[in-house]
Design an enzyme around this catalytic site. Structure first.
Site, mmCIF file in Angstrom:
data_model
loop_
_atom_site.group_PDB
_atom_site.id
_atom_site.type_symbol
_atom_site.label_atom_id
_atom_site.label_comp_id
_atom_site.label_asym_id
_atom_site.label_seq_id
_atom_site.Cartn_x
_atom_site.Cartn_y
_atom_site.Cartn_z
ATOM 1 N N GLU A 141 1.041 -1.267 -0.237
ATOM 2 C CA GLU A 141 -0.082 0.320 -0.185
ATOM 3 C C GLU A 141 1.220 1.416 0.201
ATOM 4 O O GLU A 141 1.938 1.117 0.811
ATOM 5 C CB GLU A 141 -0.763 0.199 0.985
ATOM 6 C CG GLU A 141 -1.825 1.167 1.200
ATOM 7 C CD GLU A 141 -1.985 1.676 2.741
ATOM 8 O OE1 GLU A 141 -2.948 0.284 3.994
ATOM 9 O OE2 GLU A 141 -2.625 2.134 3.442
ATOM 10 N N GLU A 146 -2.186 12.050 2.933
ATOM 11 C CA GLU A 146 -3.203 11.086 3.886
ATOM 12 C C GLU A 146 -3.782 12.250 5.449
ATOM 13 O O GLU A 146 -2.162 13.475 5.816
ATOM 14 C CB GLU A 146 -2.983 10.125 4.773
ATOM 15 C CG GLU A 146 -3.805 9.681 5.760
ATOM 16 C CD GLU A 146 -3.441 7.730 5.835
ATOM 17 O OE1 GLU A 146 -2.643 8.059 5.947
ATOM 18 O OE2 GLU A 146 -4.745 6.789 6.690
#
Ligand SMILES: *[C@@H]1O[C@H](CO)[C@@H](O)[C@H](O)[C@H]1NC(C)=O
Ligand SMILES: *[C@@H]1O[C@H](CO)[C@@H](O)[C@H](O)[C@H]1NC(C)=O
Ligand SMILES: *[C@@H]1O[C@H](CO)[C@@H](O)[C@H](O)[C@H]1NC(C)=O
Ligand SMILES: *[C@@H]1O[C@H](CO)[C@@H](O)[C@H](O)[C@H]1NC(C)=O
Length: 358
Positions: A141, A146
């Site tokens: 990932e 974020e």
């Protein structure tokens, strides 16, 4: 995206590394998600957030269109992906929002670029622009963008199976929070780098006109660059169909293959854009209380929608570049079904069996 316990990383502080830059690799444009067709080749999750325990329902494509949670703005041509900021949400219910992932996946030897004018922020809001292989944590990932609640800086990171570490990155004066990418380490914290640019998140991001996030998945390592709009390199602003990442300067974050064998830990990635609410990260009490007061769910998610006027992504485009044959065509179903590797193994075995019996 990380899942729990963040307090432990606060003590890690600032580390600075200086090493040689990566070798030149040039890439050709293979996909352009933009304009009126922006949403055509994504899968809408269409289920409540059962992935990170958010107080959010990720709506279907038809609901997203009819309630204007995912649409192309006719004036600017920009794609908007947002949290419902018009509904009163009753107690014990979740608020509508969006999670989309690309049907196609992109293998090692790919670069993806997201041009953003606004990113979601506000108490309870947890947006991410990231990617993963279908059988997480196998195949890895990559979190390019974020943030949670009212933080002011973007954070980037990798999550993998055991054995991937950030060792000797070329990035300079970036803030390293943690270096072990193993999802089993530190409650799946990941190997995290915080962008030192104060215009990399929140109100300051859109005030500076936004910018572009560039993610390179290369055999030599994984790199992420963030350029504020005024600093966007001309190969991107001129819409060049060929780019050379060695011209981009030092990445904002870099995980060289020396500490993490990219070909071993990373499989073709689906690109994902989502906004959830509260949940394992934004809603963790120790995280929430750093930038917001009260209770994440009862004081924000339910009741009036006024918290969510800034809870939206505004994108100019998502473009993907490849060196060689790096596009894995798909319908997105691999995210919940068999991985393509198993499918191929299965089909291959059938074929061999048929040949044998003929
Ligand atoms: C990461 O480290 C920076 C610098 O020490 C710090 O400001 C930031 O809060 C840390 N991020 C997290 C998620 O703990
Ligand atoms: C989430 O819900 C979907 C749809 O029911 C299901 O296919 C998937 O397995 C669920 N995921 C988790 C992690 O529970
Ligand atoms: C590049 O593409 C964007 C988005 O499609 C467009 O708005 C812009 O005018 C283009 N720029 C050039 C120099 O062609
Ligand atoms: C919802 O948010 C958008 C984007 O900020 C804003 O234009 C709109 O006025 C808001 N809607 C309501 C009902 O407040």
């Amino acid at each position: 995206m990380f899942k729990a316990q963040y307090a432990s990383i606060a003590s890690l502080g600032l580390l600075v590394f200086v090493v040689q830059p990566a070798a030149a690799v040039s890439y050709n444009l293979v996909k352009d998600y933009s304009g009126s067709t922006f949403f055509d080749e994504w899968v809408f999750y269409d289920h409540f957030d059962n992935l990170t325990n958010g107080d959010a329902v990720f709506v279907s494509a038809s609901t997203a269109a009819s309630s204007k949670l995912a649409f192309v703005d006719s004036g600017s041509g920009h794609a908007i992906v947002k949290v419902d900021n018009t509904s009163q949400v009753p107690s014990n219910e979740k608020r509508n929002t969006v999670r989309i992932s690309t049907k196609d996946r992109y293998a090692v030897g790919s670069v993806w670029v997201a041009d953003m004018f606004h990113v979601p922020f506000g108490c309870s809001v947890w947006p991410a622009w990231w990617s993963q292989a279908p059988d997480w944590p196998i195949g890895g990932e990559i979190d390019t963008f974020e943030g949670v609640n009212q933080v002011t800086h973007n954070q980037m990171g990798l999550h993998t199976t055991t054995g991937c570490n950030q060792v000797s990155p070329v990035q300079s004066s970036t803030l390293v929070n943690s270096t072990n990418c193993d999802h089993l380490a530190d409650s799946n914290l990941g190997c995290i780098v915080t962008n030192p640019d104060a215009a990399s998140y929140g109100q300051a991001f859109s005030a500076a006109g936004g910018g572009i996030f560039v993610t390179e998945l290369a055999s030599s390592g994984i790199s992420i660059w963030f350029f504020e709009r005024k600093n966007i390199p001309s190969i991107f602003s001129s819409n060049s169909s060929t780019i050379d990442t060695s011209t981009l300067g030092t990445p904002t974050a870099n995980w060289p293959t020396g500490g993490c064998d990219v070909n071993k830990f990373f499989e073709p990635q689906a690109l994902i854009l989502d906004i959830t609410l509260c949940g394992d990260f934004a809603g963790a009490p120790t995280v929430f209380s750093q930038t917001c007061s009260g209770n994440c769910y009862t004081d924000y998610v339910i009741g009036p929608p006024s918290t969510y006027d800034n809870a939206y992504f505004e994108l100019g485009y998502v473009r993907v570049y490849g060196s060689g044959n790096t596009v894995v065509k798909g319908n997105g179903a691999a995210q919940i079904g068999l991985s393509s590797a198993y499918t191929w193994l299965f089909c291959g075995t059938l074929l061999l069996g048929m040949l044998w019996f003929n």
